[in-house]
Write a protein that holds these residues in place. Structure first.
Motif, PDB file in Angstrom:
ATOM      1  N   UNK A  37       0.827  -1.202   0.000  1.00 20.58           N
ATOM      2  CA  UNK A  37       0.000   0.000   0.000  1.00 20.58           C
ATOM      3  C   UNK A  37       0.865   1.258   0.000  1.00 20.58           C
ATOM      4  N   UNK A  38       1.960   1.259   0.810  1.00 17.76           N
ATOM      5  CA  UNK A  38       2.824   2.431   0.864  1.00 17.76           C
ATOM      6  C   UNK A  38       3.621   2.599  -0.423  1.00 17.76           C
ATOM      7  N   UNK A  39       3.991   1.508  -1.063  1.00 14.02           N
ATOM      8  CA  UNK A  39       4.660   1.611  -2.354  1.00 14.02           C
ATOM      9  C   UNK A  39       3.731   2.253  -3.390  1.00 14.02           C
ATOM     10  N   UNK A  40       2.461   1.854  -3.365  1.00 13.42           N
ATOM     11  CA  UNK A  40       1.493   2.469  -4.280  1.00 13.42           C
ATOM     12  C   UNK A  40       1.305   3.950  -3.973  1.00 13.42           C
ATOM     13  N   UNK A  41       1.303   4.300  -2.669  1.00 11.23           N
ATOM     14  CA  UNK A  41       1.230   5.713  -2.295  1.00 11.23           C
ATOM     15  C   UNK A  41       2.376   6.501  -2.906  1.00 11.23           C
ATOM     16  N   UNK A  42       3.580   5.963  -2.797  1.00  6.91           N
ATOM     17  CA  UNK A  42       4.753   6.659  -3.319  1.00  6.91           C
ATOM     18  C   UNK A  42       4.649   6.845  -4.831  1.00  6.91           C
ATOM     19  N   UNK A  43       4.236   5.795  -5.536  1.00  6.79           N
ATOM     20  CA  UNK A  43       4.164   5.864  -6.996  1.00  6.79           C
ATOM     21  C   UNK A  43       3.123   6.889  -7.436  1.00  6.79           C
ATOM     22  N   UNK A  44       1.922   6.831  -6.852  1.00  2.00           N
ATOM     23  CA  UNK A  44       0.855   7.738  -7.275  1.00  2.00           C
ATOM     24  C   UNK A  44       1.150   9.181  -6.882  1.00  2.00           C
ATOM     25  N   UNK A  45       1.788   9.383  -5.729  1.00  2.00           N
ATOM     26  CA  UNK A  45       2.133  10.746  -5.316  1.00  2.00           C
ATOM     27  C   UNK A  45       3.121  11.365  -6.286  1.00  2.00           C
ATOM     28  N   UNK A  46       4.092  10.588  -6.717  1.00  2.00           N
ATOM     29  CA  UNK A  46       5.095  11.143  -7.622  1.00  2.00           C
ATOM     30  C   UNK A  46       4.561  11.288  -9.044  1.00  2.00           C
ATOM     31  N   UNK A  47       3.605  10.466  -9.408  1.00  2.00           N
ATOM     32  CA  UNK A  47       2.919  10.706 -10.682  1.00  2.00           C
ATOM     33  C   UNK A  47       2.141  12.019 -10.633  1.00  2.00           C
ATOM     34  N   UNK A  48       1.552  12.306  -9.469  1.00  2.00           N
ATOM     35  CA  UNK A  48       0.811  13.562  -9.318  1.00  2.00           C
ATOM     36  C   UNK A  48       1.732  14.769  -9.454  1.00  2.00           C
ATOM     37  N   UNK A  49       2.999  14.631  -9.046  1.00  2.00           N
ATOM     38  CA  UNK A  49       3.920  15.766  -9.133  1.00  2.00           C
ATOM     39  C   UNK A  49       4.077  16.242 -10.574  1.00  2.00           C
ATOM     40  N   UNK A  50       4.105  15.298 -11.528  1.00  2.00           N
ATOM     41  CA  UNK A  50       4.210  15.689 -12.937  1.00  2.00           C
ATOM     42  C   UNK A  50       2.992  16.496 -13.375  1.00  2.00           C
ATOM     43  N   UNK A  51       1.810  16.052 -12.969  1.00  2.00           N
ATOM     44  CA  UNK A  51       0.577  16.779 -13.295  1.00  2.00           C
ATOM     45  C   UNK A  51       0.594  18.160 -12.636  1.00  2.00           C
ATOM     46  N   UNK A  52       1.038  18.224 -11.407  1.00  2.81           N
ATOM     47  CA  UNK A  52       1.072  19.497 -10.667  1.00  2.81           C
ATOM     48  C   UNK A  52       1.972  20.498 -11.379  1.00  2.81           C
ATOM     49  N   UNK A  53       3.183  20.073 -11.717  1.00  2.00           N
ATOM     50  CA  UNK A  53       4.112  20.987 -12.381  1.00  2.00           C
ATOM     51  C   UNK A  53       3.518  21.495 -13.698  1.00  2.00           C
TER      52      UNK A  53
END
Length: 392
Positions: A37-53
């Motif tokens: 679950x925490x690995x998935x959190x890390x992956x999705x959070x960092x995918x969101x960073x690309x969208x945010x930028x």
């Protein structure tokens, strides 16, 4: 007797080996990986960073293109710089849970800042572009959060709203603190139980690789935006530089013209300046020579002092080393003596107990049998003598 002696020797050695274990070395190696679950959190959070930028940069560039105001252009640059730097701080934390909670709080703070907070008038007529972008990013991240526990979503959302109400963003610097500690208090989780593992070595290396890739990608853009921001607020421009160069050129031309028209005056001026400056230069040379001599003497004294201090330090170190060696030798001798004394006492005790064991197991029954045999023989003789007397 030989067999008995061998048996005793083997028994003593076995007892010593089992009872006198002085050192036990146990090597354990095991690294607990991050839960799925925490690995998935890390992956999705960092995918969101690309969208945010991407969305922040697009919105800021749109506002900048549609305005001539230096203040608004400056605010768009500060939005891109500070928002993206803050997102890097929130999303690249050691704990995926901390990164997700802090990123959620930051997106909510940014939406509240542009919608109704201190930044609601920063972009003038184009303020709604920043508001819509911030709300869109917040809603998108909340949809990501729901995937990791819809049951606790309402409770976490309540915490985020309470925290943002107490800790709003106050200006375009986006100064803020991590919300993870207060989130732990809100859920009554101990700080020692919050992070139990950082993952295996491949997981940690992957995390570091992601951080380095993000820094390499964002740093040139951020530096460029900072240079643009500096240029906007700088008072120096090309026109002013050109005017300054033209002024210097005009002054130089006038000076050359003056020299061409009055060569005798310039020659007289040069002679007078040489005559007035010569005593000053001589005195300066004398003072300089004196200072250099004094500096040379002080340098020699300093070298001598350093040499003496070094020799004294070396002597002290040698004395301390010799004293330490003597103390170590005495300590080693004392330790060896104590160890051998304790081993001797242990061996004596074991031999004594073993002899007592042999006496109890082997000789006591034998002696008892001999004693009983003699008693039975005496009784038998007494009975025989009594029967003889009766017959007689």
């Amino acid at each position: 007797m030989r067999t008995l002696f061998r048996f005793c020797l083997v028994t003593v050695v076995a007892l010593l080996t089992s009872a006198c274990s002085l050192l036990e070395i146990k090597l354990e190696s095991g690294i607990e990986p991050l839960p799925k679950e925490q690995l998935n959190m890390r992956v999705l959070s960092r995918d969101f960073s690309t969208v945010f930028y991407s969305q922040v940069e697009s919105a800021a560039d749109l506002i900048e293109r549609n305005t001539d105001s230096i203040a608004i252009q400056s605010n768009t640059l500060m939005w891109k710089i500070n928002a993206e730097q803050n997102l890097q701080h929130t999303i690249f934390q050691a704990s995926p849970t901390a990164a997700m909670v802090d990123t959620w709080v930051f997106t909510e703070q940014m939406a509240q800042f542009f919608e109704s907070g201190a930044g609601k008038n920063l972009f003038g007529e184009q303020q709604q572009v920043a508001v819509d972008t911030s709300i869109k990013l917040r809603n998108q991240f909340e949809r990501t959060i729901k995937k990791f526990g819809a049951a606790n979503f309402k409770k976490n959302q309540e915490f985020v709203q309470q925290y943002v109400a107490k800790n709003p963003i106050k200006d375009m610097a986006f100064a803020r603190e991590s919300a993870f500690t207060e989130w732990l208090e809100f859920h009554q989780i101990s700080e020692f139980d919050a992070v139990t593992t950082f993952g295996t070595v491949p997981e940690v290396m992957s995390d570091i690789s992601d951080r380095m890739a993000m820094i390499a990608e964002q740093m040139p853009k951020i530096l460029g935006w900072k240079a643009e921001l500096y240029a906007l607020h700088s008072n120096i421009n090309a026109d002013e530089i050109q005017r300054t160069l033209m002024s210097i050129s005009d002054t130089s031309a006038k000076f050359q013209q003056l020299m061409a028209q009055s060569p005798e005056m310039m020659q007289t001026l040069a002679v007078d300046m040489r005559r007035e400056l010569s005593p000053l230069l001589e005195q300066l040379s004398i003072d300089t020579d004196d200072k250099l001599k004094q500096l040379s003497v002080e340098r020699q004294a300093l070298e001598l002092m350093v040499k003496n201090e070094r020799m004294a330090l070396e002597a002290m170190v040698a004395r301390e080393r010799a004293a330490a060696a003597v103390d170590l030798e005495q300590l080693s001798k004392h330790t060896v003596e104590v160890v051998f004394q304790e081993i001797t006492k242990t061996l004596k005790s074991l031999i004594l107990y073993f002899v007592l064991f042999l006496v109890v197991v082997f000789f006591a029954p034998l002696g008892l049998g001999v004693w009983l045999g003699k008693r039975m023989q005496i009784k038998k003789q007494a009975a025989t003598s009594i029967s003889r007397e009766q017959k007689a």
